[in-house]
Design an enzyme around this catalytic site. Sequence first.
Site, short mmCIF file in Angstrom:
data_model
loop_
_atom_site.label_atom_id
_atom_site.label_comp_id
_atom_site.label_asym_id
_atom_site.label_seq_id
_atom_site.Cartn_x
_atom_site.Cartn_y
_atom_site.Cartn_z
N ASP A 1 12.26 -13.96 12.36
CA ASP A 1 11.10 -14.10 11.43
C ASP A 1 12.29 -14.85 10.63
O ASP A 1 11.10 -13.85 9.13
CB ASP A 1 10.44 -12.69 11.29
N ASN B 1 6.78 -2.92 12.69
CA ASN B 1 5.64 -3.83 10.91
C ASN B 1 4.80 -4.46 10.86
O ASN B 1 4.20 -4.83 12.36
CB ASN B 1 6.94 -5.17 10.77
#
Lengths: 351, 351
Positions: free
Chosen positions: B251, B197
């Site tokens: 995350d 990402n």
Amino acid sequence: MLLENVLIVDPIDGEYVGTVEFEERIEIIVKTNKSEYKSILMPAFVDPHIHGIMGIDTMTASESDFRKFIEYEAYEGVWYFLPTTVTCKVEGLSKIKLPGDLKLHLEGPFISKKRKGAHNEDYLIAPPYDVEELSKYIDLYDVKLITVAPELDRFFDFAQSCVKKDIRISLGHSDANFEIARKVFENGYNRITHFPNALSPLHHRDLGMVGAGFYLDFTVEIIADGVHSSPEFVDLVYKIKGPERIILVTDSISATGLKDGNYMLGDLPVKVTDGKAHLEDGTIAGSTLRFSQAIKNFRKFTGCSLKELAMVSSYNAAMDLKIKGGRIVEGYPAKFVELNDELNIIKTWNF
Amino acid sequence: MLLENVLIVDPIDGEYVGTVEFEERIEIIVKTNKSEYKSILMPAFVDPHIHGIMGIDTMTASESDFRKFIEYEAYEGVWYFLPTTVTCKVEGLSKIKLPGDLKLHLEGPFISKKRKGAHNEDYLIAPPYDVEELSKYIDLYDVKLITVAPELDRFFDFAQSCVKKDIRISLGHSDANFEIARKVFENGYNRITHFPNALSPLHHRDLGMVGAGFYLDFTVEIIADGVHSSPEFVDLVYKIKGPERIILVTDSISATGLKDGNYMLGDLPVKVTDGKAHLEDGTIAGSTLRFSQAIKNFRKFTGCSLKELAMVSSYNAAMDLKIKGGRIVEGYPAKFVELNDELNIIKTWNF
């Protein structure tokens, strides 16, 4: 005929010094216990995806052109190749007249508009219900391989009827998502045309055709010209998939072996600059790669062994098309390329 | 303390049934010759990338919030984690007051505008010349890990001065091309934040940061929530890189463990719907993944062994940060997670 003390490179048995006795076929191989050899003997190459060379284009070639095509390929060490069409009106296929043993790879018209690459969008169509429909335009016996986008209507019906006629299906010029890619793979369609070009890219939330090529056990064509993909990309494919799943192709066009300038690919104008072929809008339009260069590039990009090079340059493609070839063992056709240590071709045998 | 007949899962020695005697540290392990066990004992988990949980956000947490943070993580089986910042005015870092042994992962402000993800573009800056500059705003002793985009000015000077202070560099939120990626890798910067990402995508003519992550021997953080990347992508990373090079992270943000609704990530509003956190423009804004779920997902996505799961959930991250942990061998800290066969946590030991 006798070739003494050559480094025999077989894709299965590996590399060893020996002497080969052969006529049409390989009669006797005697392994010697030497480490020195006078030259390298590899199975002659197979190129299942080549549009043209030296001014000859599959779409416009006469019978004598096709004979020259064979001759030029012999210089490149290629004993078996599939002259490859580009997308045209399907009726246009009937103009192609092949001599002798040559068979075709049809690239288009059954491909994706979104991933058309250097194919004329006007002629792109979904595949017919079955391959017999195609026989109105072309002798099916002349067709060995068809590149099709699997997301198009009627793919499964068409592909199945091709398989029944011993025509191999390759997935290409495709915008398929991963779900489609997995479904067709699970149904046995496990070959991809000029990976990763003209395919839906790898995305981390949908692997696309490129991700599917890496993730599933597809066999993939690779154009090792350093233009269609970077050397590191080719090496990445080699590292991930291994040499068993790679088929080197040139995808070369009529400009190959000629000077830079203006050429045609089908009915699209192509400009060749520094050996790179592009349409006017910048789209890559095939290559000017010679097979004799492709093998050097692949070895340089990947550091592969000669045994592995024999896989990707001949054996895998032969197996994929169910042709007896690509090996140096007794009983196999005696189709050889003799090379020096720099992989320059010294002589091609028995073409 | 004694745990008898448990399936001990060590990332190096593998899986076996045994009895563990421990206090603060593991004192004696006795291997039994049984195949039956009453529960699975894994090294407790390590999460080097977590913004928040249960309404607590690293950017705004009080000392007592941080203590609750530790407690909530214990329920998740995580004994060591790095509360992670988001991009703010660099002066804003001075507000963060950590208790006890906690150390920070700074994500931003030294990241790419093009690959900013859910970071406020207004505060993005190139790294300072050296890490001492940062010490004006934050106690360097509190910082263990910094995510930096390597294409930014002064990357090498800054990164080198971080390393001298035992601060680990992770490459992330980066638009670097392959050349830069290779250069920094060759200089020893071999860790990538939440792969793939917010990274320059894999392209076949420039591998980008994503391709570099696959091609070079980087260690990569993976958010195994099935949202940041598809299960197949996670499996592809596992197949290509192997379990030795993967570090599971959550995350996760303050909304984790709470209901869908509106939250903040730093000073950006985040909407959580069906457990998925997005900015108004649709950008993914962290996760609501719990570590206890991450391990189940990763095993489901990849079919990995328990030994490999211990690597990606604890040992690799501990080694990466040079922390003694992540193993079940004599002399190591006795930080365990006891699980049932469905990988549900029964009990966490010694937190």
